[in-house]
Design an enzyme around this catalytic site. Structure first.
Site, PDB file in Angstrom:
ATOM      1  N   ASP A  30      -3.715  -0.210  -1.875  1.00 22.26           N
ATOM      2  CA  ASP A  30      -2.907   1.009  -2.011  1.00 22.26           C
ATOM      3  C   ASP A  30      -3.293   1.812  -3.256  1.00 22.26           C
ATOM      4  OD1 ASP A  30      -0.971   2.809  -1.265  1.00 22.26           O
ATOM      5  OD2 ASP A  30       0.665   1.706  -2.221  1.00 22.26           O
ATOM      6  N   HIS A  47      -9.907   7.560  -0.156  1.00 27.76           N
ATOM      7  CA  HIS A  47     -10.115   6.530   0.869  1.00 27.76           C
ATOM      8  C   HIS A  47     -11.565   6.055   0.855  1.00 27.76           C
ATOM      9  CE1 HIS A  47      -6.104   7.015   2.196  1.00 27.76           C
ATOM     10  NE2 HIS A  47      -6.271   8.239   2.659  1.00 27.76           N
ATOM     11  N   LEU A 141     -16.973 -16.465   4.100  1.00 32.35           N
ATOM     12  CA  LEU A 141     -15.633 -15.900   3.977  1.00 32.35           C
ATOM     13  C   LEU A 141     -15.115 -15.309   5.296  1.00 32.35           C
ATOM     14  CD1 LEU A 141     -13.420 -14.927   1.873  1.00 32.35           C
ATOM     15  CD2 LEU A 141     -14.690 -12.782   1.784  1.00 32.35           C
TER      16      LEU A 141
HETATM   17  C1  IPE Z   1       0.642   0.167   2.709  1.00 29.23           C
HETATM   18  O1  IPE Z   1       0.526   1.286   1.906  1.00 29.23           O
HETATM   19  C2  IPE Z   1      -0.343   0.227   3.832  1.00 29.23           C
HETATM   20  C3  IPE Z   1      -1.748   0.129   3.447  1.00 29.23           C
HETATM   21  C4  IPE Z   1      -2.208  -0.019   2.236  1.00 29.23           C
HETATM   22  C5  IPE Z   1      -2.671   0.192   4.532  1.00 29.23           C
HETATM   23  P1  IPE Z   1       1.430   2.582   2.132  1.00 29.23           P
HETATM   24  O2  IPE Z   1       0.992   3.576   1.123  1.00 29.23           O
HETATM   25  O3  IPE Z   1       1.395   2.998   3.540  1.00 29.23           O
HETATM   26  O4  IPE Z   1       2.885   2.014   1.800  1.00 29.23           O
HETATM   27  P2  IPE Z   1       4.184   2.759   1.302  1.00 29.23           P
HETATM   28  O5  IPE Z   1       4.391   3.954   2.164  1.00 29.23           O
HETATM   29  O6  IPE Z   1       3.942   3.143  -0.121  1.00 29.23           O
HETATM   30  O7  IPE Z   1       5.263   1.723   1.403  1.00 29.23           O
HETATM   31  C1  IPE Z   2      -3.787   3.285   0.791  1.00 33.03           C
HETATM   32  O1  IPE Z   2      -3.780   4.364  -0.073  1.00 33.03           O
HETATM   33  C2  IPE Z   2      -4.580   3.564   2.041  1.00 33.03           C
HETATM   34  C3  IPE Z   2      -3.767   3.664   3.261  1.00 33.03           C
HETATM   35  C4  IPE Z   2      -2.483   3.490   3.326  1.00 33.03           C
HETATM   36  C5  IPE Z   2      -4.459   3.991   4.484  1.00 33.03           C
HETATM   37  P1  IPE Z   2      -2.735   5.538   0.081  1.00 33.03           P
HETATM   38  O2  IPE Z   2      -3.334   6.588   0.950  1.00 33.03           O
HETATM   39  O3  IPE Z   2      -1.416   5.042   0.515  1.00 33.03           O
HETATM   40  O4  IPE Z   2      -2.651   6.080  -1.404  1.00 33.03           O
HETATM   41  P2  IPE Z   2      -1.348   6.574  -2.144  1.00 33.03           P
HETATM   42  O5  IPE Z   2      -0.347   5.491  -2.076  1.00 33.03           O
HETATM   43  O6  IPE Z   2      -0.900   7.818  -1.430  1.00 33.03           O
HETATM   44  O7  IPE Z   2      -1.811   6.850  -3.538  1.00 33.03           O
HETATM   45 MG    MG Z   3       0.184   4.340  -0.475  1.00 28.49          MG
END
Ligand code: IPE
Ligand code: IPE
Ligand code: MG
Length: 250
Positions: A30, A47, A141
């Site tokens: 995240d 990403h 792994l």
């Molecule tokens: C969790 O992150 C899902 C992934 C990293 C794929 P999110 O960014 O979607 O989670 P929330 O919305 O902060 O809980």
């Molecule tokens: C995690 O990074 C990737 C996915 C959930 C696909 P985010 O896109 O949630 O990044 P933030 O949380 O908005 O910074």
């Molecule tokens: Mg996120």
């Protein structure tokens, strides 16, 4: 004042005990969006950077001879995002999987997917299937990529499949055990999670591996996923190794 700033000597990596590594490490990748925003870049750039970090961390885990690495790449809730972002994530996954599959044998990595893949594009689904034969030939792994994954969705699917087996006379509700139920999960055959790492400062689980993490240790860090590196990984493992895991005992 000195004209040049003397370079900080590289700090040694946090010390870890290579004989007590987590057998199963799980990571909520995240913070990609915020990483990009801080740099004035589009979220998709985050990403992309996050995918590179995944590559680095998976390589390190393989080099450490860890057994299982499960990463959260796309949740059942992430479809709520703008179509443009979802599309960009899917394209990145596509590119990544093409490369990963061609390198899998060289890297000796076994690749699996947790989640409902039927909602993905036919091309992505085909890629996800392609890795099966190669995986069988690899011994390193085990990498599990959670794609359109939700912990609750996984449990409901398992319950549904079990109920179907009961209706078909292939299973008996009274005889169901925890081990028996596990066979219906995406993670069937995978040991419980030992350590869950969540970067980006969020202190929540966001529907990740609800069953499998029942007795996992959690490690939260403010570092955003694209900035997560070997030092961060070692710090998380060192912290894990300092914990006393009691599993309800004393
Ligand atoms: C969790 O992150 C899902 C992934 C990293 C794929 P999110 O960014 O979607 O989670 P929330 O919305 O902060 O809980
Ligand atoms: C995690 O990074 C990737 C996915 C959930 C696909 P985010 O896109 O949630 O990044 P933030 O949380 O908005 O910074
Ligand atoms: Mg996120």
């Amino acid at each position: 004042m000195a004209l040049f700033r003397s370079r900080e000597p590289e700090a040694p990596l946090p010390e870890i005990d290579l004989t007590r590594l987590p057998r199963h490490l799980a990571i909520i990748m995240d913070g990609n969006g915020r990483w990009a925003k801080r740099r004035g870049l589009p979220r998709t750039a985050g990403h992309k950077a996050g995918a590179e970090t995944f590559r680095t961390i998976a390589t390190l885990c393989n080099d450490l001879h860890m057994e299982y690495l499960t990463v959260y790449a796309f949740s059942t809730e992430n479809w709520k995002r703008p179509q443009e972002e979802v599309g960009a994530i899917m394209r990145l996954l596509n590119n990544y999987l093409h490369e990963a599959i061609s390198d899998m044998e060289k890297d000796n990595i076994q690749l699996h997917f947790f989640g409902d893949l039927t909602r993905l594009s036919p091309e992505l689904q085909a890629l996800c299937r392609e890795k099966d034969d190669i995986s069988r030939r690899c011994t390193g792994l085990n990498v599990n990529i959670c794609l359109n994954y939700g912990g609750r969705d996984e449990l409901v699917r398992a319950a549904r499949a079990f109920a179907r087996d009961c209706a078909d006379g292939k299973a008996d509700p009274e005889a169901l055990t925890e081990q028996g139920f596990e066979r219906y999960l995406f993670s069937a055959g995978t040991p419980d999670v030992d350590l869950v790492i969540r970067p980006s400062g969020e202190i929540r689980i966001s529907n990740f591996l609800l069953w499998q993490s029942a007795y996992a240790e959690y490690y939260f860090t403010d570092v955003l996923w694209p900035d997560f590196d070997q030092r961060e990984l070692y710090a998380a493992i060192a912290e894990y190794q300092s914990r006393s895991r009691r599993f309800g005992g004393i």
